[in-house]
Design a protein around this motif. Structure first.
Motif, PDB file in Angstrom:
ATOM      1  N   LYS A   1     107.157  51.801 -24.447  1.00  0.00           N
ATOM      2  CA  LYS A   1     106.092  52.424 -25.220  1.00  0.00           C
ATOM      3  C   LYS A   1     106.753  53.002 -26.465  1.00  0.00           C
TER       4      LYS A   1
ATOM      5  N   SER B   1     104.470  49.214 -29.368  1.00  0.00           N
ATOM      6  CA  SER B   1     104.998  49.090 -28.011  1.00  0.00           C
ATOM      7  C   SER B   1     105.269  47.614 -27.766  1.00  0.00           C
TER       8      SER B   1
ATOM      9  N   ASN C   1     100.470  49.833 -31.285  1.00  0.00           N
ATOM     10  CA  ASN C   1     100.106  51.178 -30.863  1.00  0.00           C
ATOM     11  C   ASN C   1     101.324  51.808 -30.177  1.00  0.00           C
TER      12      ASN C   1
ATOM     13  N   THR D   1     101.365  53.610 -27.627  1.00  0.00           N
ATOM     14  CA  THR D   1     101.173  53.552 -26.176  1.00  0.00           C
ATOM     15  C   THR D   1     100.368  52.276 -25.885  1.00  0.00           C
TER      16      THR D   1
ATOM     17  N   VAL E   1      97.245  50.690 -24.200  1.00  0.00           N
ATOM     18  CA  VAL E   1      95.931  51.032 -23.672  1.00  0.00           C
ATOM     19  C   VAL E   1      95.203  49.727 -23.420  1.00  0.00           C
TER      20      VAL E   1
ATOM     21  N   SER F   1     105.905  55.420 -28.214  1.00  0.00           N
ATOM     22  CA  SER F   1     105.935  56.885 -28.176  1.00  0.00           C
ATOM     23  C   SER F   1     107.205  57.416 -27.508  1.00  0.00           C
ATOM     24  N   GLU F   2     107.838  56.604 -26.660  1.00  0.00           N
ATOM     25  CA  GLU F   2     109.055  57.036 -25.953  1.00  0.00           C
ATOM     26  C   GLU F   2     110.311  56.870 -26.801  1.00  0.00           C
TER      27      GLU F   2
END
Length: 106
Positions: free
Chosen positions: A15, A24, A97, A99, A101, A17-18
């Motif tokens: 991801k 991602s 994105n 993450t 989804v 965000s990580e």
């Protein structure tokens, strides 16, 4: 700039965000007949086919793709793929994105 080393769990899927990224990534190696069931995202998903033959479904459209081909599903478009032939496929799937989804449709 983060480096994601080959052979680590993050080299298969991460991801954004990580790792401080806005995208991602999934590295997919599916067997013949394999692939995800129908789904969609609220953002683009892009695939780069590195190996194998793959049948993509994007809405009602069917697209055959092979090594070097790039496909893009726009936001909200139902899509899936199935590996064709006898060779295992290698694809890089890029989610636009930080993450992932997913809305599963089947």
């Amino acid at each position: 700039m983060p480096l994601i080393k080959s052979g680590t769990p993050q080299s298969r899927s991460f991801k954004g965000s990580e790792v401080g990224a806005t995208v991602s990534v999934i590295v997919d190696e599916s067997e013949p007949g394999g692939g995800p069931r129908l789904h969609r995202h609220t953002y683009d998903e892009t695939w780069v086919v590195g190996r194998g033959q793959v049948l993509f479904q994007l809405g009602e459209e069917r697209i055959h793709a092979g090594p070097g081909d790039i496909l893009i599903a726009p936001p909200g478009a139902p899509h899936k793929f199935t590996v064709e032939g006898t060779e295992r496929a290698y694809l890089v799937c890029i989610h636009a994105n930080p993450t992932m989804v997913t809305e599963w449709l089947e």
